[in-house]
Design an enzyme around this catalytic site. Structure first.
Site, PDB file in Angstrom:
ATOM      1  N   ASP A  21       0.859  -1.182   0.000  1.00 19.88           N
ATOM      2  CA  ASP A  21       0.000   0.000   0.000  1.00 19.88           C
ATOM      3  C   ASP A  21       0.891   1.226   0.000  1.00 19.88           C
ATOM      4  O   ASP A  21       1.732   1.396   0.877  1.00 19.88           O
ATOM      5  CB  ASP A  21      -0.880  -0.045   1.262  1.00 19.88           C
ATOM      6  CG  ASP A  21      -1.883   1.085   1.297  1.00 19.88           C
ATOM      7  OD1 ASP A  21      -2.288   1.561   0.218  1.00 19.88           O
ATOM      8  OD2 ASP A  21      -2.253   1.501   2.408  1.00 19.88           O
ATOM      9  N   ASP A 142      -3.437   2.612  -5.730  1.00 27.47           N
ATOM     10  CA  ASP A 142      -2.270   2.660  -4.844  1.00 27.47           C
ATOM     11  C   ASP A 142      -2.019   1.393  -4.038  1.00 27.47           C
ATOM     12  O   ASP A 142      -1.261   1.410  -3.079  1.00 27.47           O
ATOM     13  CB  ASP A 142      -2.346   3.877  -3.927  1.00 27.47           C
ATOM     14  CG  ASP A 142      -3.315   3.677  -2.778  1.00 27.47           C
ATOM     15  OD1 ASP A 142      -4.286   2.920  -2.963  1.00 27.47           O
ATOM     16  OD2 ASP A 142      -3.098   4.271  -1.718  1.00 27.47           O
ATOM     17  N   GLU A 143      -2.651   0.277  -4.413  1.00 29.07           N
ATOM     18  CA  GLU A 143      -2.345  -0.953  -3.678  1.00 29.07           C
ATOM     19  C   GLU A 143      -2.416  -2.198  -4.552  1.00 29.07           C
ATOM     20  O   GLU A 143      -3.172  -2.239  -5.527  1.00 29.07           O
ATOM     21  CB  GLU A 143      -3.227  -1.099  -2.440  1.00 29.07           C
ATOM     22  CG  GLU A 143      -4.707  -1.074  -2.707  1.00 29.07           C
ATOM     23  CD  GLU A 143      -5.512  -1.235  -1.428  1.00 29.07           C
ATOM     24  OE1 GLU A 143      -5.513  -2.332  -0.833  1.00 29.07           O
ATOM     25  OE2 GLU A 143      -6.169  -0.267  -1.019  1.00 29.07           O
TER      26      GLU A 143
HETATM   27 MG    MG Z   1      -2.467   3.997   0.387  1.00 27.39          MG
END
Ligand code: MG
Length: 409
Positions: A21, A142-143
């Protein structure tokens, strides 16, 4: 004489799944171009007028802080997409209304979101991961999940060595930090990535569940939302350990067959889901929060215009991804924050703006429209590739021409 313990085969592999993350992703990307904001409270989510004011011929990374918008001057209904860690220290978080955040930290700097740029960095960090570990599941901008099990070196220190390598490589090539959890499965990996943020690596083994996972509040587990967590609390269950101590049949009695069984398995750290490298989108949606409330009758023209725009943007999203939609839904939020959704299932998939608009219009007519609205959204689901649409037609025989469902939010 005691018998010697059975030797473990030295080449035995155990499942090692990482969840990565990015740390305060949007904000961190902004700090790369505005390093003068480093260490300061910054929130992302302002509109165009939150753009820093240029000054003479100064490059943007030399702009004085006076050229940046402050949260205290913000008026409107925008929502924060990301806050730097310095801003989070004031209690500001993602999805918080900007006005509320302004009350918590009026001095925070405000920047507009630049999704184009975030997508670009997203592609870059994912390409770096794929260069090291090829089995990666996209979980959004974003992950990602990464299967380290069979990656050379993926078993070393339970995955810590590779995780550190990925972290270092992403930082060297992009200047961005991330946090990684490595565990026997996705469920635990996701929790582990939260345990040491920012820039942390947390490695969990099955044997750690009791010590590291059971003391955590129920809601920290992905899959236990606010509603379930409240119900658990009312039943006297506050931690994941409390759930793990329950008899499975008791959980099933209170939470139904599938969710009850899942709660039991998840609280014991069991999760068999594979890392899926090619994921099909489940749905695509677009929504707008109005600057002032709009009424279905009094502001009909304006509302209609927004509605059409949402449908046009969705049609373009569909075109980009090469999908058609079998279900068109709308989402409304009124001035009392009551949220309503209505879905229309179509006999044949749609893709163009006009057809989406028409179906969404039918869905809208079924929604309560007496109160002024603060938000309007359109969602396309049951997505199919044009080739697949044919197969689906057979099963569509069971459907009424239009079905209407109201889902709880
Ligand atoms: Mg994040």
């Amino acid at each position: 004489m005691t018998s010697a313990p059975k030797p473990t085969p030295h080449n035995a592999t155990t499942r090692r799944i990482a969840h990565l993350d990015m740390d305060a992703f949007f904000a961190s990307v902004e700090l790369l171009r505005y390093p003068q904001l480093k260490g300061l409270p910054v929130v992302i989510g302002g509109g165009r007028n939150a753009q820093p004011q240029p000054l003479d011929d100064l490059p943007i990374d030399k702009l004085p802080l006076s050229q940046f918008a402050r949260l205290r001057h913000y008026t409107g209904r925008g929502v924060i997409t990301t806050a730097t860690y310095a801003a989070r220290a004031f209690g500001i978080g993602s999805a918080m209304g900007m006005m509320k955040a302004a009350a918590l930290c009026p001095d925070a700097y405000l920047l507009p979101a630049d999704f184009e740029r975030y997508r670009d960095y997203s592609r870059r960090f994912k390409a770096i991961i794929l260069g090291i570990a090829p089995i990666m599941e996209n979980r959004g901008i974003d992950e990602v999940y990464i299967d380290l099990t069979d990656v050379p070196g993926g078993q070393r220190e339970g995955g810590r060595v590779i995780a550190r390598l990925i972290q270092k490589q992403i930082f060297l090539e992009t200047g961005l930090t991330c946090s990684i959890g490595v565990a026997p499965n996705k469920l635990l990996a996701k929790m582990a990535s939260e345990l040491d943020k920012p820039n942390g690596v947390t490695v969990l083994f099955e044997a750690d569940v009791q010590q590291r996972i059971w003391p955590l509040p129920c809601k920290t587990m992905n899959g236990i939302g606010p509603k379930s967590s409240e119900k658990l609390r009312n039943l006297g269950l506050h931690t994941l350990g409390d759930i793990a101590a329950c008899e499975p049949h008791w959980l099933i009695e209170h939470f139904g067959n599938s969710y009850g069984a899942w709660l039991h398995a998840a609280s014991h750290g069991t999760d068999e889901r594979p890392v899926v490298t090619h994921s099909e989108p489940v749905s695509i949606s677009r929504e707008t929060t109005f600057e002032r409330n709009l009424h279905a009758k009094r502001d009909k023209a304006q509302l209609g215009e927004v509605f059409t725009q949402l449908c046009e943007r969705l049609a373009s999203d569909l075109r980009h991804k090469g999908y058609q939609a079998r279900t068109v839904g709308i989402k409304l939020r009124d001035d009392t924050f009551q949220t309503t959704t209505r879905d229309i299932s179509l006999p044949a998939p749609v893709a163009d703006a006009k057809a989406i608009r028409q179906a969404a219009g039918i869905a809208l007519k079924r929604a309560p429209l007496e109160r002024p609205l603060r938000l309007l959204g359109v969602k396309l689901s049951r997505l199919v590739k044009p080739g697949q649409a044919q197969d689906d037609t057979a099963s569509a025989q069971n459907l009424d021409l239009f079905t209407d469902t109201q889902q709880p939010i």
